[in-house]
Design a protein around this motif. Structure first.
Motif, PDB file in Angstrom:
ATOM      1  N   THR A   1      -7.437 -10.829 -16.905  1.00 26.02           N
ATOM      2  CA  THR A   1      -7.038 -11.977 -15.829  1.00 26.02           C
ATOM      3  C   THR A   1      -5.690 -12.220 -15.572  1.00 26.02           C
ATOM      4  OG1 THR A   1      -8.992 -13.321 -17.045  1.00 26.02           O
ATOM      5  CG2 THR A   1      -7.564 -14.461 -15.623  1.00 26.02           C
ATOM      6  N   THR A   2      -4.919 -11.895 -16.486  1.00 21.29           N
ATOM      7  CA  THR A   2      -3.339 -12.161 -16.085  1.00 21.29           C
ATOM      8  C   THR A   2      -3.099 -11.069 -15.259  1.00 21.29           C
ATOM      9  OG1 THR A   2      -2.821 -11.195 -18.328  1.00 21.29           O
ATOM     10  CG2 THR A   2      -2.471 -13.512 -18.255  1.00 21.29           C
ATOM     11  N   GLN A   3      -3.396  -9.760 -15.568  1.00 19.66           N
ATOM     12  CA  GLN A   3      -2.871  -8.429 -14.749  1.00 19.66           C
ATOM     13  C   GLN A   3      -3.779  -8.534 -13.374  1.00 19.66           C
ATOM     14  OE1 GLN A   3      -2.745  -4.715 -16.832  1.00 19.66           O
ATOM     15  NE2 GLN A   3      -3.013  -5.666 -19.020  1.00 19.66           N
ATOM     16  N   ALA A   4      -4.961  -9.135 -13.256  1.00 24.86           N
ATOM     17  CA  ALA A   4      -5.428  -9.266 -12.041  1.00 24.86           C
ATOM     18  C   ALA A   4      -4.604 -10.348 -11.064  1.00 24.86           C
ATOM     19  CB  ALA A   4      -7.000 -10.039 -12.243  1.00 24.86           C
ATOM     20  N   VAL A   5      -3.786 -11.038 -11.551  1.00 28.90           N
ATOM     21  CA  VAL A   5      -2.927 -11.922 -10.884  1.00 28.90           C
ATOM     22  C   VAL A   5      -2.080 -11.005 -10.129  1.00 28.90           C
ATOM     23  CG1 VAL A   5      -0.861 -13.591 -10.878  1.00 28.90           C
ATOM     24  CG2 VAL A   5      -3.052 -14.214 -12.445  1.00 28.90           C
ATOM     25  N   GLY A   6      -1.118 -10.151 -10.899  1.00 27.39           N
ATOM     26  CA  GLY A   6      -0.413  -9.325  -9.968  1.00 27.39           C
ATOM     27  C   GLY A   6      -0.979  -8.249  -9.075  1.00 27.39           C
ATOM     28  N   ILE A   7      -2.260  -7.949  -9.478  1.00 29.71           N
ATOM     29  CA  ILE A   7      -3.083  -6.914  -8.591  1.00 29.71           C
ATOM     30  C   ILE A   7      -3.463  -7.813  -7.284  1.00 29.71           C
ATOM     31  CG2 ILE A   7      -5.449  -6.101  -8.304  1.00 29.71           C
ATOM     32  CD1 ILE A   7      -5.129  -5.338 -11.330  1.00 29.71           C
ATOM     33  N   ASN A   8      -3.687  -9.056  -7.332  1.00 27.09           N
ATOM     34  CA  ASN A   8      -4.171  -9.697  -6.208  1.00 27.09           C
ATOM     35  C   ASN A   8      -2.884  -9.955  -5.452  1.00 27.09           C
ATOM     36  OD1 ASN A   8      -7.138 -10.799  -5.898  1.00 27.09           O
ATOM     37  ND2 ASN A   8      -6.788 -10.924  -8.015  1.00 27.09           N
TER      38      ASN A   8
ATOM     39  N   ALA B   1      -0.200  -8.019  -5.132  1.00 28.37           N
ATOM     40  CA  ALA B   1       0.168  -6.656  -4.376  1.00 28.37           C
ATOM     41  C   ALA B   1      -0.776  -6.566  -3.299  1.00 28.37           C
ATOM     42  CB  ALA B   1       0.065  -5.486  -5.350  1.00 28.37           C
ATOM     43  N   LEU B   2      -2.141  -7.104  -3.297  1.00 27.98           N
ATOM     44  CA  LEU B   2      -3.010  -6.882  -2.302  1.00 27.98           C
ATOM     45  C   LEU B   2      -2.807  -8.013  -1.184  1.00 27.98           C
ATOM     46  CD1 LEU B   2      -6.428  -6.094  -4.261  1.00 27.98           C
ATOM     47  CD2 LEU B   2      -4.935  -4.360  -2.876  1.00 27.98           C
ATOM     48  N   GLY B   3      -2.196  -8.691  -1.377  1.00 29.16           N
ATOM     49  CA  GLY B   3      -1.926  -9.872  -0.357  1.00 29.16           C
ATOM     50  C   GLY B   3      -2.770 -11.160  -0.486  1.00 29.16           C
ATOM     51  N   GLU B   4      -3.409 -11.074  -1.476  1.00 26.74           N
ATOM     52  CA  GLU B   4      -4.375 -12.183  -1.939  1.00 26.74           C
ATOM     53  C   GLU B   4      -3.736 -13.343  -2.515  1.00 26.74           C
ATOM     54  OE1 GLU B   4      -7.268 -12.490  -0.729  1.00 26.74           O
ATOM     55  OE2 GLU B   4      -7.924 -10.328  -0.155  1.00 26.74           O
ATOM     56  N   THR B   5      -2.723 -14.007  -2.069  1.00 20.99           N
ATOM     57  CA  THR B   5      -2.092 -15.022  -2.828  1.00 20.99           C
ATOM     58  C   THR B   5      -3.121 -16.202  -3.434  1.00 20.99           C
ATOM     59  OG1 THR B   5      -0.130 -14.524  -1.486  1.00 20.99           O
ATOM     60  CG2 THR B   5       0.025 -16.617  -2.666  1.00 20.99           C
ATOM     61  N   GLY B   6      -4.045 -16.619  -2.422  1.00 19.33           N
ATOM     62  CA  GLY B   6      -4.816 -17.575  -2.819  1.00 19.33           C
ATOM     63  C   GLY B   6      -5.758 -17.472  -4.017  1.00 19.33           C
ATOM     64  N   LYS B   7      -6.279 -15.974  -4.233  1.00 20.89           N
ATOM     65  CA  LYS B   7      -6.997 -15.553  -5.392  1.00 20.89           C
ATOM     66  C   LYS B   7      -6.164 -15.413  -6.533  1.00 20.89           C
ATOM     67  CE  LYS B   7     -10.513 -12.812  -3.288  1.00 20.89           C
ATOM     68  NZ  LYS B   7     -11.096 -11.267  -3.097  1.00 20.89           N
ATOM     69  N   ALA B   8      -4.568 -15.168  -6.443  1.00 20.42           N
ATOM     70  CA  ALA B   8      -3.869 -15.126  -7.413  1.00 20.42           C
ATOM     71  C   ALA B   8      -3.530 -16.558  -8.157  1.00 20.42           C
ATOM     72  CB  ALA B   8      -2.445 -14.424  -7.140  1.00 20.42           C
TER      73      ALA B   8
END
Length: 439
Positions: A321-328, A330-337
């Motif tokens: 979950t925490t690494q998914a924050v950085g991935i989102n 990087a993808l420009g998905e600030t809301g998901k992060a």
């Protein structure tokens, strides 16, 4: 040759200098040799101290810093004492970012040990060569230090581990040599990881190459996958994104287990590898592939139930979950992060290794900055930097975050900028997501 002066470029103008700072100050090669020696010496080492460290006279040190005389012999002695290559003193390359003399010496010693061990050059006498079981315990302890974010301590520990593992391999019977090659692969991989984090690019490439050779001799599929993933990370830091993705994907698919029968160790290895593949895909802005790998990462974490440590790495549902924050991010998905951040509680963070917790804090601060939550971003960043300044010294991302924060408390922005070692950004300052490519 010993009496021939060695000359470098003269400075176009004078100013104080600090590695890694992005200001209008001169480039490293614009200083004179003498000025570079003085800068590398710093305030903690007096000229008389440097004279004692090198075995040279005080007048010789003074003349070298004044640019009046720098022979090859003097140059080499000063470089060794300051823990740098002669090319750094001559201005051909800049010092490593945010490193003091002790750090530079530690990495220089590690480099020598990596190359000597790979060449089969060992000390003539090694007392009490550890048993295979003891070396397994030592390797695990070294990885614990690494995951605490104590990278220089891990570098110092990697040296005796390499020597002792090579010494045990030399004495090992044919039946046990595969296992010893595996331990040696782990030690080289640890050296590569430390080198990669400290931007010692040549050492990182060399060490991961030696790790790959040792892993192949160990005939251990899992270790070979770990090394492949490590090579992918070296490529990522060197901005070789396509190559990084190729190796990251191969590392994960080579060890993909059946979830119904997989052991915890297999899930740790697979989960961390597929998660890293998602990281690399996100840097390439390959959204579909990144999301597919994230889905598999979450599935592996859910299967495990909690964080586990194995094979020199840590993984579980919180890591996913925490690494998914950085991935989102990087993808420009600030809301998901931000949505993921809201689900992560302090108790969850406590399950992470120190290094993983610090990295999550950086990703969180970056997401908050992208959402224009200026003060929240600065607070997250400041808390992390104060909690673990030794870890923060070797990170490039804090300065990126500071440059993204264009509003917020001026006092806090100045405090954080001072901690990072950079000038506060102008009001219009902003760095795009691609600035994270090689971080």
């Amino acid at each position: 040759m010993g009496s021939s002066p060695v000359k470098g470029p003269s400075p176009s103008y004078r100013s104080s200098w600090a590695p890694g700072r992005k200001t209008s100050m001169p480039q490293w090669n614009e200083y004179s040799d003498g000025e570079r020696i003085k800068i590398l010496r710093g305030k903690e080492i007096r000229q008389s101290d440097l004279a004692e460290m090198t075995g040279l006279s005080l007048p010789t040190i003074q003349q070298a810093e004044q640019g009046r005389r720098l022979t090859l012999r003097t140059l080499m002695k000063i470089a060794v004492a300051l823990g740098v290559d002669t090319s750094v003193v001559l201005g051909q390359q800049a010092p490593r970012r945010s490193m003091d003399r002790a750090d530079r010496t530690t990495l220089r010693d590690l480099s020598q040990t990596v190359h000597d061990t790979a060449a089969g050059i060992l000390p003539d006498a090694i007392d009490d060569v550890p048993s295979v079981a003891e070396l397994h315990e030592t390797a695990a302890a070294c990885w614990d230090v690494y995951w605490q974010g104590a990278y220089m301590e891990a570098a110092a520990l990697a040296r005796p581990l390499l020597v002792q593992a090579a010494a045990r391999l030399r004495e090992q019977s044919a039946a046990g040599r595969g296992e010893m090659h595996g331990i040696l692969a782990d030690a080289f991989r640890l050296a590569a990881y430390v080198a990669n984090l400290t931007s010692s690019r040549d050492l990182a490439y060399a060490a991961i190459g030696h790790a790959q050779h040792a892993a192949s001799l160990a005939a251990d599929d899992l270790r070979q996958a770990l090394v492949l993933s490590g090579r992918a990370w070296v490529y990522l830091r060197d901005a070789r994104l396509s190559d990084a993705l190729t190796f990251a994907e191969r590392a994960a698919t080579d060890i993909e287990p059946k979830f119904s029968t997989a052991t915890v160790g297999e899930l740790v290895a697979y989960g961390s590898h597929i998660n890293f593949a998602a990281v690399v895909a996100s840097r390439l802005n390959n959204r579909d592939r990144a999301e597919d790998y994230l889905s598999q990462s979450h599935a592996a974490g859910a299967r495990m139930g909690r964080e586990h440590r194995a094979h020199g790495t840590v993984f579980g549902p919180v890591s996913a979950t925490t690494q998914a924050v950085g991935i989102n991010v990087a993808l420009g998905e600030t809301g998901k992060a931000l949505a993921l951040i809201s689900e992560i509680k302090p108790t969850h963070e406590g399950a992470l290794s120190t290094a993983a917790r610090n990295r999550y804090a950086m990703d969180k601060a970056l997401a908050q900055a992208d959402a224009r939550m200026w003060d929240a971003s600065l607070e997250t960043l400041e808390t992390a930097l104060l909690a673990d300044p030794k870890w923060a010294r070797h990170q490039a991302l804090p300065s990126v975050i500071v440059q993204r924060v264009t509003r917020g408390s001026t006092a806090r922005l100045r405090r954080v900028s001072k901690l990072v070692g950079t000038a506060p950004p102008p009001v219009s300052g902003f760095l795009p997501a691609t600035a994270r490519t090689a971080l």
